[in-house]
Structure formats: C-alpha cells, structure tokens
Design an enzyme around this catalytic site. Structure first.
Site, PDB file in Angstrom:
ATOM      1  CB  SER A  47     -46.587  -0.099  -1.678  1.00 58.90           C
ATOM      2  OG  SER A  47     -45.758  -1.006  -2.352  1.00 58.90           O
ATOM      3  N   GLY A  99     -34.920 -12.241   0.720  1.00 61.02           N
ATOM      4  CA  GLY A  99     -33.587 -12.511   1.251  1.00 61.02           C
ATOM      5  C   GLY A  99     -32.747 -11.269   1.439  1.00 61.02           C
ATOM      6  CB  SER A 102     -38.004  -5.995   1.526  1.00 61.38           C
ATOM      7  OG  SER A 102     -38.711  -7.182   1.744  1.00 61.38           O
ATOM      8  CG  ASP A 143     -32.330  -9.376   8.780  1.00 57.81           C
ATOM      9  OD1 ASP A 143     -31.195  -9.881   8.658  1.00 57.81           O
ATOM     10  OD2 ASP A 143     -33.384 -10.014   8.638  1.00 57.81           O
ATOM     11  CE1 TYR A 192     -34.895 -16.682  11.241  1.00 55.12           C
ATOM     12  CE2 TYR A 192     -36.307 -16.372  13.151  1.00 55.12           C
ATOM     13  CZ  TYR A 192     -35.151 -16.080  12.467  1.00 55.12           C
ATOM     14  OH  TYR A 192     -34.247 -15.199  13.003  1.00 55.12           O
TER      15      TYR A 192
HETATM   16  C1  GLA Z   1     -33.685 -13.649   9.060  1.00 58.88           C
HETATM   17  C2  GLA Z   1     -33.808 -13.000  10.438  1.00 58.88           C
HETATM   18  C3  GLA Z   1     -32.436 -12.700  11.016  1.00 58.88           C
HETATM   19  C4  GLA Z   1     -31.539 -13.931  10.978  1.00 58.88           C
HETATM   20  C5  GLA Z   1     -31.563 -14.579   9.597  1.00 58.88           C
HETATM   21  C6  GLA Z   1     -30.806 -15.881   9.552  1.00 58.88           C
HETATM   22  O1  GLA Z   1     -33.138 -12.749   8.138  1.00 58.88           O
HETATM   23  O2  GLA Z   1     -34.566 -11.811  10.367  1.00 58.88           O
HETATM   24  O3  GLA Z   1     -32.567 -12.215  12.328  1.00 58.88           O
HETATM   25  O4  GLA Z   1     -31.886 -14.850  11.974  1.00 58.88           O
HETATM   26  O5  GLA Z   1     -32.879 -14.813   9.142  1.00 58.88           O
HETATM   27  O6  GLA Z   1     -29.459 -15.649   9.795  1.00 58.88           O
END
Ligand code: GLA
Length: 328
Positions: A47, A99, A102, A143, A192
């Site tokens: 990397s 955010g 990646s 994502d 989370y």
């Molecule tokens: C992260 C998770 C997503 C989603 C967002 C919040 O990026 O990987 O699945 O839950 O947080 O919207």
C-alpha cells in the site's frame, strides 16, 4: 491488471440504510486503484498508505484476525468469494480522509481484481458481508452499492429495502465539496453497532421503521429510542425532498434539508461531534454555500457541502463518477 473503485460521498440519508431506508450518495472521482498480477494461492499487496503489506494465504477461512488491520478488508472479500487464485501488486489510494468509504472501495476493487463478475448488486452484497465478517461492524449496504453502481454526473437515490438504484443528475451549476474535520475515526469500536441495535429495538416495538410514522412513536417509552426513530423517519422523508429539490434546481431548499439532516444526526441520533458541528456552522456561514452536513457514519471524518461554484476555497470539489471498473 488495473482496477479502480471510487470512494463515495453521501449527500443525505445517513443511518437509514440498515433499516431499509433511503440514501442519496454518489460515487466520486477519487478512489482506490489496484495494480496487480494474478498468482495462485496468495495475495500480496503493498500500500502507498500503510507500511505493512497485506500477505494473505488463500483460501481464507477467517479474515477477522488478519494483520495488519487494513488487510482484513482484502482477506474478507477473498474469504467471501472463496478465492483460491489471488494476486501480487500495489494499492494506491486518494481517499485519505475518513468518511469517503475507503474500506468499501478496497473491498470492491479486490472483488474485481479477483475476477468476480457479478452484477453491481451482487458485488455490493458480497463486499458488505465481507466487511461485516472482517471488521465486526454491522454496516449497511449503501457504501458498497454506491461504489458498485456509480453513474457519471449523477447521484444515486437508493431504496435500501428494494435495493433499487435510481440515478439523478447533479445540476452542473453547483459544486459538491468535501471538507475534512481532521478528526480521525474508525467504525470499529465506535457506537455504530449500538445505533443499529437501538433502531432494531425500535422496530421490535413499532415494526419496520421504513413504514413507521411519527405518531407510532407514542408506543415507545424510552426517550433515547424515540429520538433515534425520529431521526430515521424524518431522514427518509428528507432524502425524497432533497432529490426532488436538486432535480428542480431548488438549491436553497436542498441546502436547508442538508442542515436539518445534520441537526438531526447531532441531536436525535447523536453521531456528530463538536468539531463536525463547528465545521458545518462555519461552512454554512460562507457566502454561496447552500448547506452542509456530516457525511457517512459520523463520529468524526468528513463534511459535505453544496455550494455555488467557487464559493468554497477549502476542502475539495468532488464530481459524481462512474462505478468500479477494470481499467486494463
Ligand atoms: C457507514 C456504513 C453505511 C451507513 C453509513 C451511515 O458508512 O458503512 O452502511 O450505515 O455509515 O449512513
């Protein structure tokens, strides 16, 4: 072989995907490139960001213990796909700030480099399972699906219940700007999983949050659970309104919805931080900025702003881009 997977920025609709809600991300013109040669029985990836390489023997039985931690996302995908043939090569990333997904970009690029040729939805589902198994974070599908389904020039209205992806053109007279709060974070060890569990606790009382109305929340005694649910219900409605506002060029309304979304993520869902709140306030006070909000999971990382061209001199402009692909 070279493959590229874009990162993503979410314009609105956070913490809704894992309860079958609506999200509005776009794949961006930054991402992860793998430059690899196929070999048998192993993955060896160096990397440009991390000193320690990923050295993984195939097949992978359990990715969660692989070291270094970044290699888990690669091993997770190899495990999920049952890969016995791997590759040797390099990974380059211009997704330095938290955010922009990646980890999902690394997963999707790994799947393509391993020769996986499923539909975007199949790729996204396999990579979501890989991330959950490798990191222990019960992430949603936003994502991976945004990265696997991106469309140049369009943001993606995604219904996370039907998994339908509807591209909506981003107007050309507006800029999407990403600004780093400088606050590092990883979802591993964050709240989370607790937020997801709280939403599921609500659903055990009122049924699917996607169908719930604010009046249904009268059945919930716990004020914290009530606040989490209010965020999800209102955020789903904001996604629809935002997509419509963007389409009809009502950029001030779109910006106001972003600010409301941020406020709700801060006060009702409690995933913002002082740094993110201050950054959003600063950006919103700048002439030509329609709105700004944290993007993605929160707890630090990046802020996204919608602004008139050239209004913001900090951060960087991102453009809605095509999905992950094999380059050559
Ligand atoms: C992260 C998770 C997503 C989603 C967002 C919040 O990026 O990987 O699945 O839950 O947080 O919207």
């Amino acid at each position: 072989m070279r493959v590229f997977a874009p990162g993503r920025v979410n314009l609105i609709g956070d913490h809704t995907d894992y309860v079958g809600g609506l999200v509005f991300p776009m794949a961006i013109d930054r991402g992860i490139t793998l430059d690899v040669l196929p070999v048998s029985n192993r993955i060896e990836l160096r990397s440009d960001r991390f000193d320690e390489p990923a050295l993984i023997d195939l097949p992978v039985a359990n990715a969660s213990a692989i070291q270094p931690a970044w290699a888990r996302y690669v091993g997770g995908v190899a495990c999920e796909l049952g890969a016995t043939r791997g590759f040797v090569g390099h990974v380059f990333s211009d997704l330095a700030i938290a955010g922009l997904s990646s980890s999902a970009a690394l997963e999707v690029s790994t799947a393509l480099a391993l020769g996986y040729s499923g539909t975007p939805l199949e790729v996204a589902k396999a990579c979501q399972r890989a991330e959950q198994a490798a990191s222990g974070v019960p992430c949603g599908i936003m994502d991976q699906l945004a990265i696997a389904s991106g469309v140049e020039g369009s943001a993606l209205l995604i219904d996370c219940r039907s998994l339908e992806v509807s591209p909506r053109p981003v107007p050309t007279d507006v800029e999407v700007v990403v600004v780093d709060s400088g606050q590092q974070r990883t979802l591993v060890g964050s709240e989370y999983a607790l937020r997801r569990a709280q939403c599921e606790a609500v659903e055990a009382i009122v049924g699917p949050l996607r169908d719930a109305r604010l009046a249904d929340l009268d059945q919930i005694d716990d004020p914290t659970l009530g606040a989490r649910a209010r965020h999800v219900i209102n955020e789903n409605a904001r996604v629809v309104d935002f997509a419509d506002s963007l389409e009809s060029g009502e950029l001030s309304t779109a910006g106001e919805l972003m600010v409301e979304s941020h406020r709700s993520l801060a006060n009702e869902f409690e995933v913002s931080t002082d740094e993110l709140d201050e950054l959003v306030a600063e950006l919103c006070a700048t002439k030509g900025v329609y709105g700004a909000r944290l993007t993605g999971a929160g707890f630090g990382g990046a802020v996204v702003a919608l602004a008139a061209p050239g209004a913001l001199t900090r951060g960087f402009v991102v453009r809605a881009s095509d999905r992950a692909r094999v380059l050559d």
